[in-house]
Design a protein around this motif. Structure first.
Motif, mmCIF file in Angstrom:
data_model
loop_
_atom_site.group_PDB
_atom_site.id
_atom_site.type_symbol
_atom_site.label_atom_id
_atom_site.label_comp_id
_atom_site.label_asym_id
_atom_site.label_seq_id
_atom_site.Cartn_x
_atom_site.Cartn_y
_atom_site.Cartn_z
ATOM 1 N N ASN A 235 0.745 -1.241 0.067
ATOM 2 C CA ASN A 235 0.116 0.043 0.088
ATOM 3 C C ASN A 235 0.714 1.144 -0.061
ATOM 4 O OD1 ASN A 235 -2.396 -1.314 -0.003
ATOM 5 N ND2 ASN A 235 -2.379 -1.854 2.225
ATOM 6 N N ILE A 236 1.915 1.106 -0.491
ATOM 7 C CA ILE A 236 2.871 2.471 -0.625
ATOM 8 C C ILE A 236 2.433 3.030 -1.911
ATOM 9 C CG2 ILE A 236 4.888 1.455 0.723
ATOM 10 C CD1 ILE A 236 6.344 1.236 -1.900
ATOM 11 N N SER A 237 2.672 4.307 -2.050
ATOM 12 C CA SER A 237 2.475 5.315 -3.291
ATOM 13 C C SER A 237 3.797 5.106 -4.163
ATOM 14 C CB SER A 237 2.073 6.810 -2.835
ATOM 15 O OG SER A 237 1.191 6.863 -1.822
ATOM 16 N N THR A 238 3.227 5.468 -5.433
ATOM 17 C CA THR A 238 4.381 5.725 -6.654
ATOM 18 C C THR A 238 4.719 6.962 -6.810
ATOM 19 O OG1 THR A 238 3.423 3.713 -7.482
ATOM 20 C CG2 THR A 238 5.039 4.920 -8.572
ATOM 21 N N LEU A 239 5.905 7.394 -6.613
ATOM 22 C CA LEU A 239 6.300 8.797 -6.888
ATOM 23 C C LEU A 239 7.371 9.060 -7.942
ATOM 24 C CD1 LEU A 239 5.712 8.481 -3.367
ATOM 25 C CD2 LEU A 239 5.731 10.817 -3.734
ATOM 26 N N TRP B 127 8.510 5.917 0.568
ATOM 27 C CA TRP B 127 9.487 5.116 1.338
ATOM 28 C C TRP B 127 10.513 5.798 1.235
ATOM 29 C CZ3 TRP B 127 7.359 0.791 3.865
ATOM 30 C CH2 TRP B 127 8.404 0.138 4.428
ATOM 31 N N ASN B 128 11.121 5.756 2.655
ATOM 32 C CA ASN B 128 12.695 6.222 2.776
ATOM 33 C C ASN B 128 13.344 5.201 3.413
ATOM 34 O OD1 ASN B 128 14.395 8.425 2.072
ATOM 35 N ND2 ASN B 128 12.425 9.852 2.529
ATOM 36 N N GLN B 129 14.543 5.091 3.169
ATOM 37 C CA GLN B 129 15.579 4.059 4.142
ATOM 38 C C GLN B 129 15.618 4.742 5.629
ATOM 39 O OE1 GLN B 129 16.725 1.376 2.768
ATOM 40 N NE2 GLN B 129 15.527 1.724 0.614
ATOM 41 N N GLN C 22 15.567 2.667 -8.519
ATOM 42 C CA GLN C 22 14.964 2.675 -7.015
ATOM 43 C C GLN C 22 15.965 1.932 -6.378
ATOM 44 O OE1 GLN C 22 11.712 -0.050 -5.944
ATOM 45 N NE2 GLN C 22 10.498 1.831 -5.427
ATOM 46 N N GLY C 23 16.547 2.949 -5.673
ATOM 47 C CA GLY C 23 17.807 2.566 -4.639
ATOM 48 C C GLY C 23 18.907 2.157 -5.584
ATOM 49 N N ASN D 116 9.282 5.024 -4.841
ATOM 50 C CA ASN D 116 10.085 6.035 -5.269
ATOM 51 C C ASN D 116 10.853 5.653 -6.223
ATOM 52 O OD1 ASN D 116 8.966 7.107 -2.843
ATOM 53 N ND2 ASN D 116 10.834 8.104 -2.208
ATOM 54 N N ILE D 117 10.692 6.493 -7.581
ATOM 55 C CA ILE D 117 11.312 5.949 -8.689
ATOM 56 C C ILE D 117 12.144 7.391 -9.241
ATOM 57 C CG2 ILE D 117 11.450 5.661 -11.036
ATOM 58 C CD1 ILE D 117 8.805 3.961 -10.648
ATOM 59 N N ILE D 118 13.684 7.326 -9.100
ATOM 60 C CA ILE D 118 14.397 8.578 -9.451
ATOM 61 C C ILE D 118 14.551 8.342 -11.120
ATOM 62 C CG2 ILE D 118 16.484 9.945 -9.214
ATOM 63 C CD1 ILE D 118 14.663 9.877 -6.846
#
Length: 735
Positions: A42-46, A68-70, A485-486, A275-277
């Motif tokens: 249930n995390i978002s996509t950014l 999501w963050n480390q 992602q990471g 999270n996608i950079i």
């Protein structure tokens, strides 16, 4: 007696073995049902740009925003505040706090009611991960919490559980996790939160909408429990957390020009979350978008309503990879009629833009060399049953007679291309296009026929720009990086060789040579640059599509201009339409990075006769072509052997009154002024003077480049004291 003891010993051994097996199966089942990603449900996509500007955010399946963050990115004082507030004995219990459970049990026995409080961080995380438990009776829900908390504590480390909790706990206004809350309420990345800001957010965990009095009291209590000696600015926290609506996650300057890319990403990775950079540069995309809008204001009077752009950047450390750094899909994503059509991936007639691939395959097949002579004369193509005849025409409706393959490609002659595909075979060329990634060709080869050479099978801007990378990257199609992602890279396609290294260099040399295309394209058009840029234009039937694809040593760029309706424009060619966007865009890209002189490892320049393709005599109309040595003709042209030199040495470039614009942002050494002469053999009889004092020695192939300062300059050809030809020109600097 001894037998009984042995029997008992065997029973105990069996019992302990059963326990060990049961525990092993339990742990195994935990690993099967609780995967590494179970805590991230249930995390978002950014989607972020490479500058880490937020491009787009998509809520979770439950409609919440959760980033999501480390755990390493969370300030230590924030982590300490959470543990002090929610679970003081977090690091010492097995997922449940026995002391708190005893307190709850006593109260239940005495009153028959289950009181709240006492839930550990693993228990709270259990509720977050299982929102459907809200429908259960309180006692049943509590039992589920305890069981799940024990299970995840056995399965995961304390660090992983705490990381999941910090990223998932509800704060306020559909914001879940401290990362999102920090950005919405303080406009900061989580790692930059101050102590008082951290305390304020932690207080909101217990009650998302507290009264001012309650908020003040809890902030001060938590601050004191942490031993914080600094005075907390309650007014600042109130203004941010109680009285102000949460801010936007996205910088308003990051516009809708990025939406086509994020929509494309969602299609490429439909199940991806987190999270996608991305590799997209929001700054570059904004600049290119402004260029597109500016040029369309000129072109709209010629019935051109839309444009698209794709830019790939070559990885300087790994030539098997390129990065997608820009994608402009349309003029306006929010346009009611067709704004959400992504023109960069739409298929349309490609015009002449596929000719380089046709000639590349012909070279690799042993049918042609760059100096091969092709007939630019009337050519008739018969249908399979010979009932119809097609007579192709050139864009200028003229015939040039015998031309080299290099000139036919550089000047985009149609008839030589039709002759080439007729020799090569339409089926063979179709197979080659499919090898390049053109998998949209869903009709029979006979349906497309010889028109495949002229792009009638269609192409998308994205695919054809990607295919051009083979000319820069030694004949290989590379991996496309589009994000990460990471440590995990998001890529499409694999490395694949499609043409030989020698052929790639020969084709790129032709496309980079502005002198070769002079006959068909103006010296001062949008296709000319003061540095080596390879390019090819295309114009489809009735001016429906205008294309320009090209490359430097660092970038591969594709531009398209047209109408999504398929309607015709008014004489907007590939050069004049897409070419003008390409010109402005490529100049911008070069201004932001050093110019690298093209290096040729497999080819050498040789002068050949335009009419025979053989080694040129001084009397021949000649051109310079880059070819592998095995292709160099051994025979000297005999067509012009009886001709005598009657013409004097002549300056071809610069022309009188010409202005050269140089960039202040680029090294002067990389911006040489090009000089070209005719009748080189006569040079010994004359003097060539630059600015009346500097003698010029002409180099091989009648050409040379000189660095000049700003101002007016003059070049003269003199015979003793007589000036035979004088050319004046100007050098200016421009940002």
């Amino acid at each position: 007696m001894l037998g009984i003891q042995v029997l008992k010993s065997k029973k105990w051994i069996s019992f302990f073995a059963l326990i060990i097996v049961s525990i092993s199966l339990f742990i195994f089942s935990l690993r099967v049902f609780l995967t590494e990603d179970s805590l991230k449900e249930n995390i978002s996509t950014l989607y972020y740009s490479q500058e880490e500007n937020l491009l787009f955010h998509q809520s979770s399946d439950l409609g919440k925003l959760r980033e999501w963050n480390q755990i390493e990115n969370f300030p230590e004082y924030l982590i300490n505040a959470v543990i002090a507030s929610e679970d003081k004995r977090y690091y010492y219990h097995p997922g449940i706090d026995p002391l708190s459970l005893v307190r709850i049990l006593k109260h239940f026995i005495a009153t028959g009611r289950v009181i709240g409080g006492g839930s550990t961080i693993p228990q709270q995380l259990s509720r977050i991960l299982n929102p459907s438990w809200k429908e259960d009776h309180k006692l049943i829900r509590k039992c589920k919490e305890i069981s799940f908390a024990l299970a995840i504590t056995l399965r995961y480390t304390k660090k992983s559980i705490l990381e999941a909790y910090l990223n998932s706990v509800s704060i306020r206004n559909n914001s879940e996790g401290f990362s999102i809350a920090a950005k919405r309420y303080f406009g900061k990345n989580i790692k930059y939160l101050s102590k008082e800001e951290s305390i304020g957010l932690v207080v909101l965990m217990r009650n998302n909408y507290p009264s001012e009095e309650s908020f003040h009291r809890r902030v001060q209590e938590l601050s004191q429990s942490l031993g914080n000696e600094e005075e907390v600015n309650l007014g600042y926290l109130e203004s941010r957390l109680l009285f102000k609506n949460p801010g936007s996650l996205r910088n308003e300057e990051i516009g809708a020009e990025n939406y086509h890319f994020t929509e494309w990403m969602k299609h490429q990775f439909p199940n991806f979350k987190g999270n996608i950079i991305s590799t997209i540069s929001s700054e570059l995309n904004r600049t290119i978008y402004e260029i597109v809008l500016s040029e369309l204001r000129v072109l709209e009077r010629y019935k051109a309503s839309n444009a698209s752009v794709v830019v790939f950047e070559i990885d300087p450390k790994d030539k098997t990879k390129i990065r997608l750094v820009s994608m402009i899909g349309s003029r306006n994503f929010f346009d009611y009629d067709a704004g959400q059509v992504n023109g960069s991936i739409a298929y349309r007639d490609a015009g002449s833009i596929l000719k380089p691939f046709l000639y590349a395959q012909a070279i690799d097949s042993g049918l042609l060399k760059p100096n091969s002579i092709l007939e630019d004369k009337e050519f008739r193509i018969h249908s399979e049953n010979a009932s119809e005849i097609f007579i192709p025409k050139n864009a200028d409706l003229k015939f040039w007679g015998d031309v080299t393959m290099a000139e036919a490609l550089a000047n985009s002659r149609n008839i030589p291309a039709y002759r080439t595909i007729d020799t090569l075979g339409t089926l063979e060329f179709r197979k080659f296009l499919e090898k390049l990634g053109f998998h949209h060709l869903n009709r029979s080869t006979d349906y497309y026929g010889h028109g495949l050479a002229m792009g009638t099978g269609g192409a998308s801007l994205f695919n054809v720009t990607y295919a051009y990378s083979a000319f820069v990257l030694d004949g290989n199609l590379p991996i496309i990086e589009i994000g990460s992602q990471g440590d995990h890279k998001l890529t499409v396609n694999k490395v694949k060789r499609v043409i030989s290294s020698e052929t790639a260099e020969e084709i790129s040399g032709i496309l980079r040579d502005s002198d070769l295309r002079k006959k068909a394209f103006s010296d001062r058009g949008f296709l000319n640059f003061p540095y080596p840029i390879g390019l090819k234009t295309g114009t489809s039937k009735d001016f429906r599509n205008s294309w320009t694809i090209g490359f430097s040593d660092r970038y591969i760029v594709g531009t398209w201009v047209g109408n999504f309706s398929g309607g015709s424009m008014e004489n907007v060619t590939g050069n004049w339409g897409a070419g003008r966007i390409f010109q402005s865009l490529m100049r911008h890209l070069v201004s932001t990075s050093p110019v690298v002189q093209s290096k040729y490892h497999h080819t050498d320049s040789i002068s050949v006769c335009r009419k025979t393709g053989m080694r040129a005599r001084e009397t021949c109309p000649m051109i310079s072509i880059k070819m592998r040595k095995s292709f160099h003709p051994s025979k000297v042209c005999d067509l012009h052997s009886d001709q005598k030199i009657t013409k004097s040495l002549e300056i071809l470039s610069p022309s009188n009154g010409q202005i050269f614009y140089l960039s202040n942002k680029l090294p002067l050494d990389s911006q040489k002024i090009p000089f070209q002469f005719r009748n080189l053999s006569e040079s010994e009889r004359y003097q060539i003077l630059l600015d009346e004092s500097t003698k010029i020695n002409i180099q091989q192939n009648n050409k040379l480049g000189i660095n000049l300062s700003k101002g007016r300059h003059k070049i003269e050809i003199k015979n003793k004291d007589t000036v035979l030809q004088k050319v004046e020109f100007t050098v200016q600097f421009k940002d």
